[in-house]
Design an enzyme around this catalytic site. Structure first.
Site, mmCIF file in Angstrom:
data_model
loop_
_atom_site.group_PDB
_atom_site.id
_atom_site.type_symbol
_atom_site.label_atom_id
_atom_site.label_comp_id
_atom_site.label_asym_id
_atom_site.label_seq_id
_atom_site.Cartn_x
_atom_site.Cartn_y
_atom_site.Cartn_z
ATOM 1 N N THR A 233 4.119 2.220 -11.765
ATOM 2 C CA THR A 233 2.785 1.596 -11.757
ATOM 3 C C THR A 233 2.428 1.012 -10.395
ATOM 4 O O THR A 233 1.343 0.481 -10.211
ATOM 5 C CB THR A 233 2.723 0.459 -12.806
ATOM 6 N N GLY A 234 3.344 1.133 -9.450
ATOM 7 C CA GLY A 234 3.069 0.591 -8.106
ATOM 8 C C GLY A 234 2.279 1.577 -7.267
ATOM 9 O O GLY A 234 2.030 2.711 -7.682
ATOM 10 N N LEU A 235 1.881 1.144 -6.066
ATOM 11 C CA LEU A 235 1.087 2.010 -5.178
ATOM 12 C C LEU A 235 1.833 3.298 -4.856
ATOM 13 O O LEU A 235 1.304 4.403 -5.012
ATOM 14 C CB LEU A 235 0.817 1.258 -3.861
ATOM 15 N N ARG B 200 7.884 -6.252 -16.951
ATOM 16 C CA ARG B 200 6.516 -6.773 -16.744
ATOM 17 C C ARG B 200 5.473 -5.655 -16.829
ATOM 18 O O ARG B 200 4.382 -5.834 -17.360
ATOM 19 C CB ARG B 200 6.464 -7.453 -15.362
ATOM 20 N N CYS C 129 8.032 3.938 6.150
ATOM 21 C CA CYS C 129 6.801 4.683 6.432
ATOM 22 C C CYS C 129 6.541 4.817 7.929
ATOM 23 O O CYS C 129 6.272 5.909 8.434
ATOM 24 C CB CYS C 129 5.610 4.026 5.750
ATOM 25 N N GLN D 206 -0.008 -1.503 11.287
ATOM 26 C CA GLN D 206 0.305 -1.148 9.912
ATOM 27 C C GLN D 206 -0.667 -1.751 8.907
ATOM 28 O O GLN D 206 -0.934 -2.953 8.917
ATOM 29 C CB GLN D 206 1.756 -1.530 9.598
ATOM 30 N N HIS E 213 -1.245 3.989 8.579
ATOM 31 C CA HIS E 213 -0.596 3.303 9.711
ATOM 32 C C HIS E 213 -0.902 4.073 10.999
ATOM 33 O O HIS E 213 -0.987 5.308 11.003
ATOM 34 C CB HIS E 213 0.921 3.296 9.524
HETATM 35 C C1 2RA Z 1 5.139 -2.057 5.446
HETATM 36 N N1 2RA Z 1 6.787 -0.468 6.186
HETATM 37 O O1 2RA Z 1 4.306 -1.378 6.031
HETATM 38 C C2 2RA Z 1 6.574 -1.613 5.336
HETATM 39 C C3 2RA Z 1 6.970 -1.334 3.919
HETATM 40 N N2 2RA Z 1 6.219 -0.298 3.333
HETATM 41 O O2 2RA Z 1 4.856 -3.140 4.887
#
Ligand code: 2RA
EC number: 1.2.1.11
Length: 333
Positions: free
Chosen positions: A9-11, A37, A126, A153, A239
């Protein structure tokens, strides 16, 4: 193939399910898992509703592949359990990435690292993934010696809550008030924070260490010198990175463009009029966009690059599914 997704259910977990469907991955049965949860929620796969189950040992019975994106704690607890039930785990947390006998894989860079895996495969951070996809073709041509990266980011890297914070915080500022209780050390709305993860006594953040350490492991360049400043910016998704790469040989722009244009996973932006991408264009897409490629006057034998990618897709969910596809291709699952 019976495929479990922990963190469904997360992104990232929900993007993993989306990518599995989009790429027609051979899923005979989907097992969406989450914490207590989130258990009971519904996810959709190939038009069918699935109830999300609370993760427990029995949930991994008969599972062939388990994609994890639930944080380091649950990964450390449940990955060995899943492997004991016969599953191969591709884990998106940082729990296993730097373990010596755990492959840390970007399929465009080091697919061979999958050989001989012991059941757990780590998906890199990422920001690291998009950097090494862009650097690998240039390394093959010119021999990479040093990398300096500044990252920009998006808040989606933090998760669903951060998306709400950026929206509500931005509205608050526009209405003349100030953002209330925020996730980050300082408000992110209309701000930039050079602070992702804890900062240690050397003044280096956890995110910067990820870039420094993971890139060496993935590219199998233990001598590579990597410097990084990781910055959180008020962007929802995608990013960006400003990279200066220094090589053993003098890089020619012509060869650099050739290497990048032929590189797997790279979309070279080389239109003189607009030689770069931006997060709003990259969001929802698969490539690593490389642009603003130019000789770097500050350092000899160096190129500057502008690298943009969707941190939830190529930076996490897509890379994990591509690892699973490579495992099938190699007969390793
Ligand atoms: C961030 N790379 O961008 C870290 C975890 N996804 O918050």
């Amino acid at each position: 193939m019976r495929v479990a997704v922990l963190g469904a259910t997360g992104l990232v977990g929900s993007e993993m399910i989306k990518v599995l469907e989009e790429r027609a991955f051979p899923v005979d049965e989907l097992v969406p898992l989450a914490s207590e949860r989130s258990a009971g929620k519904e996810v959709f796969f190939k038009g069918k509703p699935y109830e999300v189950r609370a993760v427990e040992e029995g949930a991994f019975e008969g599972v062939d592949l388990a994609l994890f994106s639930a944080g380091s704690g649950p990964s450390r607890k449940w990955a060995p359990v899943a492997v004991s039930k016969g599953a191969v785990v591709v884990d998106n947390s940082s729990a296993w990435r730097m373990e010596e006998d755990i492959p840390l894989v970007v399929p465009e860079v080091n697919p061979h690292a999958l050989e001989g895996h012991k059941g757990i495969i780590a998906n890199p951070n990422c920001a690291t993934i998009q950097a090494v996809v862009a650097l690998k073709p240039l390394h093959d041509f010119f021999g990479l010696e040093k990398v300096q990266v500044v990252t920009f980011q998006s808040v989606s890297g933090t998760g669903l809550e951060a998306l709400d914070e950026l929206k509500e915080g931005s509205l608050a500022v526009l209405e003349g008030s100030s953002p209330k209780n925020f996730l980050y050390p300082k408000p992110i709305a209309f701000n930039v924070l050079p602070h992702i993860g804890k900062i240690d006594e050397r003044g280096i953040s956890e995110e910067e260490y990820k870039m420094m350490n993971e890139s060496k492991k993935i590219m199998e360049l233990p001598e590579l010198v990597v410097s990084c400043t990781a910055v959180r910016v008020p962007v929802f998704r995608g990013h960006s990175e400003a990279i200066v790469a220094t090589f053993k040989e003098e890089p020619s722009l012509q060869d650099a463009f050739k290497a990048l244009s032929e590189a797997p996973g790279v979309s070279l932006m080389d239109d003189p009029g607009c030689s770069y991408s931006v997060p709003s264009e990259a969001a929802g897409t698969d490539p690593v966009f490389v642009g603003r490629v130019r000789k770097e006057p500050l350092c000899e034998r160096s190129l500057s690059l502008w690298v943009v990618a969707d941190n939830i897709r190529k930076g996490a969910a897509l890379n994990a599914v591509q690892i699973a596809e490579e495992l099938i291709r190699k007969g390793l699952i």
